[in-house]
Structure formats: structure tokens, C-alpha cells
Design a protein around this motif. Structure first.
Motif, PDB file in Angstrom:
ATOM      1  N   GLN A  27      59.691  -1.531  47.044  1.00 21.98           N
ATOM      2  CA  GLN A  27      58.846  -0.567  46.638  1.00 21.98           C
ATOM      3  C   GLN A  27      59.651   0.770  46.315  1.00 21.98           C
ATOM      4  OE1 GLN A  27      55.212  -0.729  46.355  1.00 21.98           O
ATOM      5  NE2 GLN A  27      55.836   1.110  45.293  1.00 21.98           N
ATOM      6  N   TYR A  28      60.338   1.165  47.412  1.00 25.69           N
ATOM      7  CA  TYR A  28      61.275   2.182  47.306  1.00 25.69           C
ATOM      8  C   TYR A  28      61.952   2.134  45.862  1.00 25.69           C
ATOM      9  CZ  TYR A  28      64.993   5.649  47.638  1.00 25.69           C
ATOM     10  OH  TYR A  28      65.853   6.774  47.750  1.00 25.69           O
ATOM     11  N   ASN A  29      62.527   1.012  45.511  1.00 28.05           N
ATOM     12  CA  ASN A  29      63.374   0.822  44.239  1.00 28.05           C
ATOM     13  C   ASN A  29      62.431   1.064  43.167  1.00 28.05           C
ATOM     14  OD1 ASN A  29      65.624   0.580  45.560  1.00 28.05           O
ATOM     15  ND2 ASN A  29      65.547  -1.647  45.591  1.00 28.05           N
ATOM     16  N   ARG A  30      61.231   0.386  42.944  1.00 26.91           N
ATOM     17  CA  ARG A  30      60.338   0.599  42.029  1.00 26.91           C
ATOM     18  C   ARG A  30      59.904   1.955  41.651  1.00 26.91           C
ATOM     19  NH1 ARG A  30      58.319  -4.433  44.113  1.00 26.91           N
ATOM     20  NH2 ARG A  30      56.651  -3.264  45.268  1.00 26.91           N
ATOM     21  N   ASP A  31      59.563   2.543  42.913  1.00 24.81           N
ATOM     22  CA  ASP A  31      59.245   4.095  42.573  1.00 24.81           C
ATOM     23  C   ASP A  31      60.277   5.095  41.908  1.00 24.81           C
ATOM     24  OD1 ASP A  31      56.655   3.780  43.840  1.00 24.81           O
ATOM     25  OD2 ASP A  31      57.305   4.498  45.914  1.00 24.81           O
ATOM     26  N   LEU A  32      61.471   4.795  42.544  1.00 17.46           N
ATOM     27  CA  LEU A  32      62.538   5.412  42.020  1.00 17.46           C
ATOM     28  C   LEU A  32      63.032   5.232  40.636  1.00 17.46           C
ATOM     29  CD1 LEU A  32      63.952   7.774  43.542  1.00 17.46           C
ATOM     30  CD2 LEU A  32      66.045   6.554  43.963  1.00 17.46           C
ATOM     31  N   ALA A  33      62.809   4.040  40.177  1.00 17.74           N
ATOM     32  CA  ALA A  33      63.151   3.729  38.640  1.00 17.74           C
ATOM     33  C   ALA A  33      62.127   4.085  37.887  1.00 17.74           C
ATOM     34  CB  ALA A  33      63.062   2.289  38.731  1.00 17.74           C
ATOM     35  N   GLU A  34      60.773   4.228  38.406  1.00 17.23           N
ATOM     36  CA  GLU A  34      59.770   4.667  37.521  1.00 17.23           C
ATOM     37  C   GLU A  34      59.597   6.102  37.273  1.00 17.23           C
ATOM     38  OE1 GLU A  34      54.951   4.894  37.373  1.00 17.23           O
ATOM     39  OE2 GLU A  34      55.785   4.769  39.182  1.00 17.23           O
ATOM     40  N   VAL A  35      60.317   7.198  38.553  1.00 17.29           N
ATOM     41  CA  VAL A  35      60.424   8.335  38.215  1.00 17.29           C
ATOM     42  C   VAL A  35      61.638   8.728  37.383  1.00 17.29           C
ATOM     43  CG1 VAL A  35      60.882  10.541  39.541  1.00 17.29           C
ATOM     44  CG2 VAL A  35      59.340   9.074  40.424  1.00 17.29           C
ATOM     45  N   ARG A  36      62.612   7.963  37.583  1.00 17.24           N
ATOM     46  CA  ARG A  36      63.844   8.153  36.707  1.00 17.24           C
ATOM     47  C   ARG A  36      63.760   7.894  35.178  1.00 17.24           C
ATOM     48  NH1 ARG A  36      69.268   4.474  36.624  1.00 17.24           N
ATOM     49  NH2 ARG A  36      70.736   5.895  35.369  1.00 17.24           N
ATOM     50  N   ALA A  37      62.943   6.948  34.826  1.00 18.81           N
ATOM     51  CA  ALA A  37      62.506   6.610  33.399  1.00 18.81           C
ATOM     52  C   ALA A  37      61.473   7.569  32.755  1.00 18.81           C
ATOM     53  CB  ALA A  37      62.005   5.363  33.175  1.00 18.81           C
ATOM     54  N   ASP A  38      60.272   7.624  33.484  1.00 16.01           N
ATOM     55  CA  ASP A  38      59.100   8.460  33.045  1.00 16.01           C
ATOM     56  C   ASP A  38      59.035  10.132  33.336  1.00 16.01           C
ATOM     57  OD1 ASP A  38      58.545   5.929  32.040  1.00 16.01           O
ATOM     58  OD2 ASP A  38      56.918   5.745  33.593  1.00 16.01           O
ATOM     59  N   GLY A  39      60.099  10.383  34.455  1.00 17.68           N
ATOM     60  CA  GLY A  39      59.699  11.702  34.758  1.00 17.68           C
ATOM     61  C   GLY A  39      61.105  12.584  34.477  1.00 17.68           C
ATOM     62  N   ALA A  40      61.915  12.137  33.747  1.00 20.97           N
ATOM     63  CA  ALA A  40      63.205  12.786  33.137  1.00 20.97           C
ATOM     64  C   ALA A  40      62.813  13.731  32.314  1.00 20.97           C
ATOM     65  CB  ALA A  40      64.153  11.862  32.734  1.00 20.97           C
ATOM     66  N   VAL A  41      63.369  14.975  32.200  1.00 22.29           N
ATOM     67  CA  VAL A  41      63.131  15.965  31.043  1.00 22.29           C
ATOM     68  C   VAL A  41      63.418  15.599  29.669  1.00 22.29           C
ATOM     69  CG1 VAL A  41      65.506  17.096  31.314  1.00 22.29           C
ATOM     70  CG2 VAL A  41      63.576  18.411  30.569  1.00 22.29           C
ATOM     71  N   GLY A  42      64.244  14.574  29.593  1.00 20.74           N
ATOM     72  CA  GLY A  42      64.539  14.006  28.373  1.00 20.74           C
ATOM     73  C   GLY A  42      64.050  12.492  28.161  1.00 20.74           C
ATOM     74  N   SER A  43      63.018  12.220  28.918  1.00 22.99           N
ATOM     75  CA  SER A  43      62.427  10.789  28.844  1.00 22.99           C
ATOM     76  C   SER A  43      62.431  10.400  27.539  1.00 22.99           C
ATOM     77  CB  SER A  43      61.217  10.705  29.764  1.00 22.99           C
ATOM     78  OG  SER A  43      60.635   9.547  29.513  1.00 22.99           O
ATOM     79  N   THR A  44      62.650   9.044  27.478  1.00 21.89           N
ATOM     80  CA  THR A  44      62.122   8.308  26.105  1.00 21.89           C
ATOM     81  C   THR A  44      61.080   7.285  26.381  1.00 21.89           C
ATOM     82  OG1 THR A  44      63.885   6.662  26.701  1.00 21.89           O
ATOM     83  CG2 THR A  44      64.653   8.488  25.287  1.00 21.89           C
ATOM     84  N   THR A  45      60.682   7.240  27.496  1.00 23.19           N
ATOM     85  CA  THR A  45      59.525   6.102  27.866  1.00 23.19           C
ATOM     86  C   THR A  45      58.260   6.939  28.008  1.00 23.19           C
ATOM     87  OG1 THR A  45      59.984   6.229  30.157  1.00 23.19           O
ATOM     88  CG2 THR A  45      61.038   4.726  28.800  1.00 23.19           C
ATOM     89  N   ARG A  46      58.389   8.394  28.333  1.00 20.86           N
ATOM     90  CA  ARG A  46      56.975   9.163  28.501  1.00 20.86           C
ATOM     91  C   ARG A  46      56.649   9.457  27.341  1.00 20.86           C
ATOM     92  NH1 ARG A  46      59.145  12.935  31.273  1.00 20.86           N
ATOM     93  NH2 ARG A  46      59.493  14.465  29.215  1.00 20.86           N
TER      94      ARG A  46
END
Length: 407
Positions: free
Chosen positions: A207-226
Motif C-alpha cells: 500500500q505504501y509503495n502504491r501510494d508513493l508511486a501514484e503521487v510521484r507520477a500524478d502529483g509532480a509539477v511536470g507530470s505527464t500522466t495528470r
């Protein structure tokens, strides 16, 4: 379904003003003034102009004034309309003059206008006396309750840096805020930790790993997935929960227009009582677990340059305060008014000037809050969903125990 629009007529209106507007009757009409909406507007306007810098302090101001109004009404349930209207106006006025003295002139003018509409006589006189008496009594009972700004932001020294442990976050590395909330006196909670949830996911767990991976991808200032729509949602809900929920509560008060005045004042009081107790419970959990924020976790373990879309607030991740607030608000409004509104309503946001969103229920606000904090790169999804549950639990407790407030 949520809709978005930027009407030209609203472009010059601030989101804060949008959150406090109360519609007035058209010129020449004889529609009676709704004293509950009238003093709702006065309260919102007063806090917008001279409120405290800490959100929970402003919720406390609302709670005191509207508890006082409700008590004054319930003490004389068969009292005539002049008594009821005078009691509500005076209770809220007395509270606001005490807690926001810089607005005394405006508040005195508002009270004078209300009382001028009410027929002179013993009912009006009794209502004024009851409203003032109840406000003074509650103000006295809440003195030194730890919800003043200095107490709310009591100093907190974080422990030494370690895996999973909260530390001040870039770019400002500001000291911790809201630590003192957990030490404050609740309105109805038995203790700050009464509904404290279990600990956050263990470091390295799935769960921790999924949470962090989601924020890393979708919450980044330059996200390409958001997506752009997701970015817009994150920006809209970045603003103060207090401001964002001022208009939904006004809508709920309007929805209840045909109910007895005491039920309507009780709605406003319980909304803010639950909000205060929820923020106390939130800070208790945050500082009990001291879970690090995504930016610290990602920069420490994955990507030293990772940056979120929006700056991270200066307190621990778990749980999300925006989502405890939304969970609490949803619980109160759904229980006391119903899950859906009779017609769509529109709100603005201080963090998205000129943008409005339209809804027809309360739950969608919660759903968007959960997503928004992930897409901002500020919280993990678990911190958000656990926050919603905590807010709902605290609010449900407040509703079950409302009799302790009103006798």
C-alpha cells in the motif's frame, strides 16, 4: 456531475466574495428578510474582513455565535417571531463584536437594521436579552480553550530525520503548524484521540509503495500522466476548506428555509462544532504518527529533484486535513439536510479566481478533495481516504451528542 464555467460577470468578483454572497430580494418586492441568512451573511462577511489567521479559530467563532442563537431559541420554543429574530441577531452580534471587535461599527449597524424591522415590545426585548445572555455564557465557557491563533500554532520541534518521520518541507522549510490543535478543548469529543485511526501503511508495504508511486507520477509539477482537468481540480481545491465550504453551508441553510428557525441555527452551529472537533482530531493523529510528506519520501528514496505541483503545507501527511474537513462537512449536511440539493449550486475558490464549479450533492465535494490532494503532490491517497473517514466519525459523534450543547 460537476460543471465548470468562467462567466464574465464573475471575472471581477473574488472567490472569497463568492463564498459569502447572500441573495437579496429584488427592488420593490416585499419578500420578508430571512434572519438566518441575513446573519449568516454578516458572520461570513465579518470573518472575511477581520477573522483570525487560523482556520479553526474562525470555525470556533461561528460555533459560539450559532450555539448561542440556538440555545436562546430552544429556551423559549413557543416564543413569537419577534423574540426569535431578535434572539438570533443579538446572539450572533454579541459573539462577533467580542471576537472581531474591529468590525463593531458594521456589526452595530447590522443589528440596528434587524431590530428596526422587528415590532417593538416585550417579545423583542426578551429576545435581545436572551441572545446576549447566551452568547456571553458560551464565550465565558470557551475562554482559554486553546483555539486562539498563538495556541493553535504552538511550537513543535520535530525529531531527528529518519525514514518515514516528518520534517519541514521545501521550498521554505517552514516550522510545523497546527500542533496546538491537539491540545485544545473540543466542543463534544471526549478526547482528541477518541477516533484516532490506526497507523499509516508500513514503509515498504504494498500500500505504501502504491501510494508513493501514484503521487510521484500524478502529483509532480511536470507530470505527464495528470490531465488538465485533474490539474484544474487540484488547483480549485487547494484553497482554504473554511472558505470553500462557506457557500455549500449557505446553500444548505437555504434548502432548510421552511424548517423552524431553531433547526436552521442548529445546522450552522453543528457544522462548525464538528469542524472544530475534526481539526482537533486531525492534528492529534498527524502529530501522533508524524508520517513524512510525499516530497520528503520521494526526494529521500527515489528522486532527489522531485517537486510537487503545489507547495506542501507545514505539517505531517497522515491524515489529510482538507479531507477530514470535507468528510465532516459531508456528514453534517447529509444527515441534517439530505444527500442532494433541490437544485444545483455553484461555488468559487480562492485558489482559482474566476472559476466556478456546480454540484447537486455534497459527496462530490469529498470525492474531488481526495483526488485533488494527490494530484497536487501534497498527500498520499491513504492519507486522504483515512481523513474522510475520521471527519465523518467526528461529525457523527457531534450529531449524536448535540443535546449536550443545546440542553
Amino acid at each position: 456531475m460537476t460543471t465548470l464555467r468562467k462567466p464574465l460577470a464573475l471575472a471581477a468578483v473574488s472567490a472569497l466574495a463568492l463564498s459569502t454572497l447572500v441573495s437579496a430580494p429584488a427592488a420593490g418586492t416585499t419578500t420578508p428578510t430571512d434572519v438566518a441568512l441575513e446573519w449568516y451573511h454578516v458572520t461570513a462577511e465579518t470573518i472575511a474582513a477581520a477573522g483570525a489567521p487560523t482556520q479553526v479559530t474562525n470555525n470556533r467563532t461561528w460555533a459560539i455565535g450559532w450555539i448561542a442563537a440556538t440555545r436562546a431559541l430552544l429556551r423559549s420554543p413557543a416564543a413569537p417571531t419577534p423574540y426569535q429574530e431578535a434572539a438570533v441577531a443579538t446572539a450572533v452580534h454579541e459573539t462577533l463584536v467580542t471576537l472581531a471587535p474591529a468590525r463593531k461599527t458594521e456589526l452595530d449597524q447590522a443589528l440596528t437594521a434587524t431590530l428596526a424591522r422587528i415590532p417593538d415590545g416585550s417579545a423583542e426585548t426578551a429576545g435581545v436579552a436572551a441572545g446576549r445572555q447566551q452568547a456571553q455564557a458560551i464565550l465565558a465557557s470557551r475562554a482559554d480553550d486553546g483555539l486562539d491563533p498563538a495556541s493553535v500554532n504552538a511550537p513543535f520541534t520535530p525529531p531527528s530525520a529518519a525514514a518515514g518521520v516528518w520534517q519541514p518541507t521545501p521550498p521554505t522549510y517552514s516550522p510545523a503548524t497546527q500542533y496546538g490543535n491537539r491540545l485544545a478543548k473540543p466542543f463534544l469529543l471526549d478526547s482528541a484521540d477518541q477516533f484516532r485511526p490506526g497507523p499509516p501503511p508500513a514503509l515498504g508495504s504494498p500500500q505504501y509503495n502504491r501510494d508513493l508511486a501514484e503521487v510521484r507520477a500524478d502529483g509532480a509539477v511536470g507530470s505527464t500522466t495528470r490531465t488538465q482537468a485533474q490539474t484544474d481540480t487540484a488547483t480549485f481545491w487547494l484553497g482554504s476548506s473554511y472558505v470553500l465550504y462557506t457557500e455549500p453551508l449557505r446553500v444548505a441553510l437555504s434548502e432548510a428555509a421552511q424548517r423552524p428557525l431553531a433547526e436552521r441555527t442548529k445546522l450552522v452551529a453543528l457544522f462548525h462544532v464538528a469542524a472544530v472537533d475534526t481539526q482537533i482530531a486531525t492534528s492529534d493523529t498527524k502529530y501522533a504518527y508524524l508520517r513524512w510528506r510525499p516530497i520528503t519520501a520521494l526526494r529521500t528514496t527515489v528522486d532527489a529533484e522531485w517537486t510537487p505541483l503545489h507547495n506542501t503545507p507545514a505539517h505531517p501527511d497522515y491524515p489529510s486535513g482538507h479531507n477530514t474537513y470535507s468528510g465532516s462537512a459531508e456528514q453534517v449536511l447529509t444527515t441534517l439536510v439530505g444527500a442532494r440539493t433541490t437544485k444545483p449550486y455553484t461555488i468559487g475558490s480562492p485558489s482559482a479566481p474566476g472559476v466556478t464549479r456546480t454540484y447537486s450533492n455534497w459527496r462530490q465535494l469529498t470525492v474531488e478533495n481526495v483526488d485533488a490532494r494527490v494530484w497536487s503532490g501534497i498527500h498520499t491517497r491513504t492519507a486522504d481516504t483515512v481523513g474522510v473517514t475520521l471527519g465523518r466519525q467526528v461529525a457523527a459523534h457531534a450529531l449524536r451528542n448535540a443535546g449536550k450543547l443545546f440542553g
